[in-house]
Enzyme design. Structure first.
Site, PDB file in Angstrom:
ATOM      1  N   LYS A  72       0.947  -1.270  -0.140  1.00 25.06           N
ATOM      2  CA  LYS A  72       0.094  -0.200  -0.087  1.00 25.06           C
ATOM      3  C   LYS A  72       0.924   1.421  -0.019  1.00 25.06           C
ATOM      4  O   LYS A  72       1.899   1.307   0.565  1.00 25.06           O
ATOM      5  CB  LYS A  72      -0.894  -0.168   1.016  1.00 25.06           C
ATOM      6  CG  LYS A  72      -1.874   1.148   1.255  1.00 25.06           C
ATOM      7  CD  LYS A  72      -3.045   1.011   2.414  1.00 25.06           C
ATOM      8  CE  LYS A  72      -3.709   1.931   2.575  1.00 25.06           C
ATOM      9  NZ  LYS A  72      -4.713   1.593   3.777  1.00 25.06           N
ATOM     10  N   SER A 147      -9.760   2.112   2.738  1.00 23.39           N
ATOM     11  CA  SER A 147      -8.977   2.740   2.145  1.00 23.39           C
ATOM     12  C   SER A 147      -7.926   1.912   1.199  1.00 23.39           C
ATOM     13  O   SER A 147      -7.347   2.362   0.192  1.00 23.39           O
ATOM     14  CB  SER A 147      -8.116   3.834   2.775  1.00 23.39           C
ATOM     15  OG  SER A 147      -7.211   3.287   3.790  1.00 23.39           O
ATOM     16  N   SER A 171     -10.113  -0.500   6.899  1.00 24.40           N
ATOM     17  CA  SER A 171      -9.453  -0.207   5.481  1.00 24.40           C
ATOM     18  C   SER A 171      -8.917  -1.522   5.074  1.00 24.40           C
ATOM     19  O   SER A 171      -8.528  -1.609   3.615  1.00 24.40           O
ATOM     20  CB  SER A 171      -8.444   0.861   5.530  1.00 24.40           C
ATOM     21  OG  SER A 171      -9.186   2.221   5.590  1.00 24.40           O
TER      22      SER A 171
HETATM   23  N1  GLN Z   1     -12.975   4.304   6.223  1.00 23.49           N
HETATM   24  C1  GLN Z   1     -12.369   4.718   7.388  1.00 23.49           C
HETATM   25  C2  GLN Z   1     -11.922   6.204   7.259  1.00 23.49           C
HETATM   26  O1  GLN Z   1     -12.246   6.613   6.257  1.00 23.49           O
HETATM   27  C3  GLN Z   1     -11.362   3.823   7.779  1.00 23.49           C
HETATM   28  C4  GLN Z   1     -10.065   4.391   6.909  1.00 23.49           C
HETATM   29  C5  GLN Z   1      -9.082   3.094   7.417  1.00 23.49           C
HETATM   30  O2  GLN Z   1      -9.085   2.311   8.163  1.00 23.49           O
HETATM   31  N2  GLN Z   1      -7.745   3.797   7.105  1.00 23.49           N
HETATM   32  O3  GLN Z   1     -11.312   6.817   8.317  1.00 23.49           O
END
Ligand code: GLN
Length: 480
Positions: A72, A147, A171
């Site tokens: 990532k 994400s 995410s």
């Molecule tokens: N979707 C969540 C956010 O927008 C989680 C993001 C993540 O786990 N990095 O914060």
């Protein structure tokens, strides 16, 4: 696509790592999902050739010998750029490798490139990525989740058998569910965060995307273990991890009543019913669990995560790090303000503002301190649940993948993580495994959670449920 363990076995017994890596690079080149931000063809082929030489010399390069992996874009690699999906770090080259990257390479894995993500890991759809959205390989008109959408899509499209992601509120698990692959978030403190660009340090955790639980365990065994560079990481030495499916007969599985609601899409509700039935037939003991604080999860998360993000992202000032605005004659404050306004996208700016607000003198007690108290209560509620069951089971997400551009309201987007944020708030391990598809062939994901540091028990339970799914003829991983 072959699993990581099959590739490693093949390479450790004389199969060509160069061939495996070249094939992965060819697939990535032909891919149209925008999963990859960049590839490291030259260094990957050199590393693969080195592995082949070592095997020929009688050495064993490790349990991931020749396995192509994607990283990532918010995990530091000396090769290529570490952009966090942001204009702010578009050209940033890290001077060091994250611990997880060094560990993967030490086990014989070959890093083939970086994959796209939501900007600074903030999002649930990979649409906040500065380098364009990623398409869901199951249906290119839909989001891959986020994400870590690039990581999930890379495995689902069969480009690589393993990708690393990070999970702050879901995410890893949410994109795994949307794309039809396995995504594992270890307990907080199991895997070193050194070299992960921090979003919310008390919630962030790195974990693998794979096609199945056995591969997730294999990679987890390589990643975990103490690291002097991360004081929050359990100092226990690294040790391999191999799944042994638990006997479902007599296993106590808790189903939080708050996740089996009318709020779920019909296909998700049907999937949950089907799982219940299969588990009952297999002799598991299903227990209804009341997680009365589940609905406080999103608001608690968005106070704590944004507070930490506002502090963590303060370092990107256009002076020491990151995009610098063209501003001849501007003083340092003005230069910083301009650089940050230009470098960060709308969602990141929204979160910095919110985080700064909840930490400001007049509101600190009302928001931040209160969120910390509720965090403790949520953790206690999970711990209590695990005194009456071995694992908790729920859908990973209330609905399957939505259309690209389909959700524009930020709060609606935040609610995608309704079932996943709890694990981060409580620091417990969580996994999403694919469990069939809806009538439009969109993947559905099943989430399992376990007590803090019961990561192996979680993987064993997930493996048993995966076996049950396969026996029932329900489709698993989407990857070709
Ligand atoms: N979707 C969540 C956010 O927008 C989680 C993001 C993540 O786990 N990095 O914060």
């Amino acid at each position: 696509m072959k699993t990581a363990r099959d590739i490693a076995k093949h390479v450790n017994t004389g199969g060509s790592a160069v061939e495996i890596v070249q094939e992965a690079l060819d697939r990535i080149q032909a891919d149209t999902s925008n999963a990859f931000r960049e590839t490291f063809a030259e260094s990957a082929l050199t590393a693969a050739a080195d592995i082949d030489r070592r095997v020929a010399a009688g050495e064993s390069p490790g349990p991931l010998a020749g396995v192509p992996v994607a990283i990532k874009d918010n995990i530091c690699t000396t090769e290529g750029r570490t952009s966090c999906g942001s204009k702010m770090l578009e050209d940033y080259c890290s001077p060091f490798d994250a611990t997880v990257v060094t560990r993967l390479q030490g086990a014989g894995a070959v890093v083939v490139g970086k994959v796209n993500c939501d900007e600074f890991a903030m999002g649930s759809s990979t649409e906040t990525c500065h380098f364009g959205p990623v398409k869901n390989p199951a249906d290119p008109s839909r989001v891959p989740g986020g994400s870590s959408g690039g990581s999930a899509a890379a495995v689902a499209a069969g480009l690589v058998p393993v990708a690393l992601g990070s999970d702050t509120g879901g995410s890893i698990r949410q994109p795994a569910a949307f794309c039809g692959v396995t995504g594992f978030k270890p307990s907080y403190g199991q895997v070193s965060r050194w070299g992960l660009v921090a979003f919310a340090s008390s919630l962030d955790q790195i974990g693998p995307f794979t096609m199945d639980t056995a591969d997730a365990a294999l990679v987890f065994g390589v990643l975990r273990g103490g690291d002097p560079n991360d004081g929050t990481c359990d100092p226990a030495p690294a040790k391999p991890c191999q799944v042994e499916p638990t006997d479902l007969k007599g296993m106590k599985i808790g189903i939080p009543t708050q996740t089996a609601t009318d709020g779920n899409a019909e296909s998700v509700a049907t999937m949950l019913e089907q799982v219940r039935q299969h588990l009952t037939e297999a002799g598991a003991e299903l227990v209804d669990v009341d997680l009365s604080l589940l609905d406080q999860g999103i608001s608690t998360y968005y106070v704590i995560a944004t507070a930490e993000a506002s502090s963590n992202l303060a370092r990107f000032d256009g002076i020491r790090y990151g995009h610098r605005a063209e501003a001849p004659g501007a003083g340092p404050d003005e230069l910083m303000a301009l650089s940050r306004s230009e470098g960060f996208g709308a969602e990141v700016r929204r979160r910095i503002l919110l985080g700064t607000y909840v930490l400001s003198a007049g509101y600190y007690d009302a928001y931040y301190n209160r969120a910390l108290k509720i965090r403790r209560m949520i953790r206690d509620e999970y711990l209590k649940a695990f005194s009456s069951c071995d694992v908790l089971l729920s859908p990973t997400t209330p609905s399957p993948a939505f259309e690209l551009g389909g959700i524009t309201d930020p709060v609606e987007m935040y609610l995608c993580d309704r079932y996943t944020v709890g694990a981060n708030i409580a620091g417990i391990p969580g996994i999403s495994i694919p469990y069939g598809q809806d009538e439009q062939n969109l993947p559905l994901g099943l989430q399992l959670l376990a007590a803090p540091f019961a990561d192996e028990e979680l993987l064993n339970a997930a493996s048993a449920i995966e076996k049950m799914r396969d026996l029932a003829g329900i489709p698993g991983a989407m990857s070709p």
